[in-house]
Enzyme design. Structure first.
Site, short mmCIF file in Angstrom:
data_model
loop_
_atom_site.label_atom_id
_atom_site.label_comp_id
_atom_site.label_asym_id
_atom_site.label_seq_id
_atom_site.Cartn_x
_atom_site.Cartn_y
_atom_site.Cartn_z
N HIS A 37 1.38 -1.09 0.61
CA HIS A 37 -0.23 -0.01 -0.38
C HIS A 37 0.35 1.50 0.14
O HIS A 37 0.56 2.15 -0.52
CB HIS A 37 -1.09 0.22 1.05
N ARG A 187 -3.15 -10.16 4.44
CA ARG A 187 -3.36 -11.45 5.82
C ARG A 187 -2.40 -11.48 6.10
O ARG A 187 -2.98 -13.11 6.86
CB ARG A 187 -4.59 -12.14 4.08
#
Ligand code: PAF
Length: 281
Positions: A37, A187
């Protein structure tokens, strides 16, 4: 860094920015930010006057309620990271703000959603399309940034932009990996030490397949070899597909001119991970 939680609040702010001819980059996220990100935010900061990072765990794109409930939430550290990066605006809407009424529209992406994620996650791309469409309408970005790790998601969003004539330029940014090759993913935070060690099989499979392609091994044989690798592991192989990087349709054979995307998904216990590698000529 400016924070907004309401659609009207961020729209009022951005309207003024547009009047001042400031360009707007959008980085849509579900939070639990990692280096992948950060690379999107950095790219947006370097190409736009204003970067809006949205943090919204979109319930509509989860086919499994448990997966939605367990999705990591790390808002405090996400905000610290965004601040450090120099991100300009963060948009953190509530569910009520994004979905004041139940959505009736259903999006269907034809052959783009037939394989891989679309096959294993019922309704997933409808949910992604709905929320990304909403974000494009709310933010009206000049550019929007997505990661190549979600290759099929990128293809679907590209189609969404074409079909709805959204006035936005899409950017697909390269996959970032940890030192041993595991692709950064929100995750990964849910993996225990054993799972983290075992998860590397996804990347190893992609590397193996890439080497076999160099050796001109047939598609069927490559698939069998990857399946055999998983046979020795506790990670469940959900799919391994060798596809065209644009149409995402499986390819049956290849030559030195063929562009190839190797796409994989596996379950480490309850944690589902995906990865891919593009081999372009
Ligand atoms: O890739 C994601 O994190 C999500 O699918 C997205 C694009 C933010 C939509 O909820």
């Amino acid at each position: 860094m400016r924070h907004f939680t309401t659609v009207s609040g961020i729209q009022n702010y951005l309207r003024e920015q547009k009047l001042n001819h400031n360009s707007i980059g959008l980085v849509p996220t579900m939070g639990a930010l990692h280096e992948g990100h950060s690379s999107l935010v950095k790219a947006s900061l370097s190409e736009n006057d204003i970067t809006v990072t949205s943090i919204f765990i979109n319930p509509v794109q989860f086919d499994n309620v448990e997966d939605f409930k367990r999705y990591p939430q790390t808002l405090e550290s996400d905000l610290i990271e965004l601040q450090k990066l120099g991100n300009t605006v963060v948009f953190i809407p509530s569910q009520q703000e994004m979905y004041p009424e139940k959505t009736i529209l259903r999006l269907e992406f034809g052959s783009l959603q037939q394989e891989m994620e679309g096959k294993f996650r019922e309704g997933h791309f409808n949910g992604v399309g709905i929320v990304v469409g909403k974000l494009f309408n709310i933010i009206k970005p000049d550019k929007a940034y997505f990661g190549q790790k979600d290759l099929q998601q990128y293809a679907v969003i590209n189609q969404l932009v074409k079909d709805f004539s959204f006035d936005v330029k899409l950017r697909c940014m390269p996959i970032l990996r940890e030192d041993d090759g595991l692709a950064f993913s929100s995750r990964n935070q849910r993996l225990d030490a054993k799972g983290r060690t075992e998860a590397i099989i996804l990347y190893k499979s992609l590397e193996l397949a890439k080497d076999l392609i160099v050796e001109k091994v047939s598609i069927e044989e490559i698939i069998v070899k990857v399946q055999n690798l998983f046979g020795q592991s506790t990670v469940d192989l959900e799919y391994f597909e060798i596809v065209d990087p644009v149409s995402l349709m499986p390819i049956q054979s290849y030559n030195t001119q063929t562009n190839i995307a190797l796409c994989i998904a596996g379950r480490v216990g309850k944690i589902r991970l995906i990865d891919n590698m593009i081999i372009s000529k």
